[in-house]
Scaffold this active site. Structure first.
Site, mmCIF file in Angstrom:
data_model
loop_
_atom_site.group_PDB
_atom_site.id
_atom_site.type_symbol
_atom_site.label_atom_id
_atom_site.label_comp_id
_atom_site.label_asym_id
_atom_site.label_seq_id
_atom_site.Cartn_x
_atom_site.Cartn_y
_atom_site.Cartn_z
ATOM 1 N N GLU A 266 44.338 34.456 39.535
ATOM 2 C CA GLU A 266 43.732 35.582 40.253
ATOM 3 C C GLU A 266 42.237 35.470 40.049
ATOM 4 O O GLU A 266 41.738 35.539 38.921
ATOM 5 C CB GLU A 266 44.229 36.937 39.747
ATOM 6 C CG GLU A 266 43.763 38.043 40.693
ATOM 7 C CD GLU A 266 43.585 39.383 40.036
ATOM 8 O OE1 GLU A 266 42.414 39.816 39.874
ATOM 9 O OE2 GLU A 266 44.600 39.985 39.671
ATOM 10 N N CYS A 300 38.086 42.960 40.038
ATOM 11 C CA CYS A 300 38.228 41.979 41.122
ATOM 12 C C CYS A 300 38.660 42.618 42.434
ATOM 13 O O CYS A 300 38.368 42.089 43.504
ATOM 14 C CB CYS A 300 39.244 40.901 40.723
ATOM 15 S SG CYS A 300 38.726 39.856 39.353
#
Length: 529
Positions: A266, A300
């Site tokens: 990720e 994020c």
């Protein structure tokens, strides 16, 4: 516009410290020979020293992997129901010990207490979900065989072995534990390398896993920088889970690819929140504050692009800017703050450089844009920019801080094109009173998760569904079925009964081909799979 304010009740003059005895107890679990110099961490809340931690060498990592591999065999042989019970006990322990966990998360990451609680809740939700639903996902599955009744195919899910987890600083509890939970349930051992700035929080979570009944050796912890410690984890484990920057993620992918070892990544994001013409303005303004400034934008999946339909732009923007200008900033270990601190001087420098670059090229600061040393050494005001162009760094580069750029669009299609005009594809958000319309808009956005009428928490908290990135935002998924089965090897064991798949005694190859051809046609006519 008024400056962003600080609530003095939330900013007591305090010196934060972690009891050295507590640090020694936590780090006793670390595999470190003492060959490497110790590292010292500080709290971003005040800049004061926080802890002195051991550093694991590459040889220490190899040792940790060996210890984990030895423990994994017994753990894999443990009944799945017993492994699930460990997770259910962890669920309760995380919630019961949240004051200590919240303090550590804040001390290491600098985020506000409400944002730290997101991590506690996430760990509990993930533990409960996989404890309840995971055993069914891991259960043996029968599949149609080559021939009805004669062939029986069963799919098994075998653990990978030793899973390496390299977790980041921005979510020191959640991203250290929530990836380990499914790996452990699947029967793997884990070697965890948390970021140095999140080490104490991760170790506190490991301590709770031990209290929950996880056997000794199944979860090993190594501490240290990306090189050599993190790299050694990547180089020696049987599967790697990495969360971090896209640049580092590419190097992790190259290293695991050379070894033909599986990896999930990720990585970065440049996420868009779109406010459609029919959005509820009050809800959208509140949601935009959460989406853009949660964990001071060091997330994020937070929104860095705020795209607003022209029909409501002139009404939405003043409301949003006024709301941002009233956000309460704090470096206190208290509830009630809207935003905390950045994590490091480097992070602060990047955020301010993006703002300065944009302003120097013609962008306007509608609110924020300044650092606030009166609150904390690394605090930067939540900042709203207008007039951002492609010539400015913050248009396409991930800022990873409390900065959002406004964009006016004339249609849903234009909003989708802007959302997709980036190398990233991690998260997006669509706000509309028509959920069906919101889902249709979401279908055109190239992002692994899209929230309708929420910034990021809806998709992130729905742990039964997958979460991850498209394009340069990563590979693989966490959460959901894929977030568990990625830690396993699928094995097909097929048994053939009565007769083999070959010509019968005395039958020619041509005769067998004719017989099989007829059988295949019959199977199709009967609508067999």
């Amino acid at each position: 516009m008024a400056d962003v304010i600080a609530d003095p009740e939330l900013d007591p003059a305090a010196t934060y410290a972690v009891d050295p005895a507590r640090v020694r107890a936590l780090t006793a679990r670390v595999i470190a020979s003492g060959d490497e110099p110790e590292m010292r961490t500080s709290t971003p809340l005040t800049g004061a020293p926080l802890a002195t931690l051991p550093v694991s060498s590459a040889r220490d990592v190899v040792k940790a992997v060996g210890l984990a591999r030895a423990a994994q065999r017994g753990w894999a042989a443990t009944a799945l129901s017993e492994r699930a019970d460990v997770l259910l006990r962890l669920h309760d322990l995380v919630l019961d010990h949240q004051p200590d966990l919240l303090d550590l998360v804040q001390l290491e990451s600098g985020k506000a207490r409400g944002h730290a609680f997101e991590e506690v809740a996430d760990c509990a939700i993930v533990a409960r979900h996989y404890a309840r639903r995971g055993p069914a996902m891991l259960a043996d599955t029968r599949h149609p065989g080559a021939f009805p009744l004669l062939t029986q195919a069963v799919e098994h899910h075998r653990p990978k072995g030793v899973v390496g987890i390299v977790s980041p600083w921005n979510y020191p509890l959640s991203l250290a534990v929530s990836d380990a939970i499914p790996a452990l349930l699947a029967g793997n051992a884990v070697v965890l390398r948390p970021d140095p700035q999140g080490s104490l929080t991760a170790l506190a979570a490991v301590e709770l896993l031990a209290q929950a009944g996880l056997p000794d050796g199944v979860l090993q912890v190594v501490l240290g920088p990306g090189d050599p410690t993190g790299q050694a984890v990547v180089d020696h484990t049987d599967y790697v889970s990495f969360t971090g920057s896209t640049a580092t993620g590419r190097r992790v992918a190259e290293a695991t690819g050379r070894r033909l070892v599986g990896v999930s990544l990720e990585l970065g994001g440049k996420n868009t929140m779109y406010v459609a013409a029919d959005a509820n303005l009050r809800r959208a303004v509140d949601g935009a504050v959460r989406a853009c400034f949660g964990s001071a934008g060091q997330l994020c999946i937070s929104a860095e692009r705020l795209v607003v339909h022209t029909d409501i732009y002139d009404e939405f923007v003043p409301r949003f800017v006024e709301r941002v200008s009233r956000m309460r900033l704090s470096t206190g270990l208290h509830w009630g703050a809207d935003m905390g601190s950045l994590v490091s001087a480097d992070q602060k420098a990047k955020v301010l450089s993006h703002v300065e670059d944009a302003v120097s090229k013609g962008a306007r600061v509608l609110t924020g844009g300044k650092e606030r040393p009166d609150i904390g050494p690394l605090v930067v005001e939540p900042t709203v920019l207008e007039g951002v162009t492609a010539a400015m760094a913050c248009r396409d580069e991930e800022t990873f801080g409390p900065v959002v750029s406004l964009y006016r669009v004339r249609s849903d299609d234009e909003a989708v094109r802007l959302a997709n005009d980036t190398e990233y594809g991690l998260n997006a958000s669509v706000w509309t009173c028509d959920v069906r319309r919101g889902r249709a808009i979401a279908a055109g956005i190239q992002a692994g998760t899209v929230n309708v009428n929420e910034g990021y928490a809806a998709a992130w908290g729905s742990v039964g569904a997958p979460m991850g990135g498209m394009k340069s935002s990563g590979l693989g998924r966490r959460h959901g079925r894929e977030g568990l089965l990625k830690y396993t090897e699928s094995q097909n064991v097929s048994a053939q009964h009565l007769i083999g798949i070959a010509p019968f005694a005395g039958m020619s190859d041509q005769g067998f081909a004719r017989a099989l051809t007829g059988a295949l046609k019959v199977m199709k006519s009967l609508r067999m799979p």
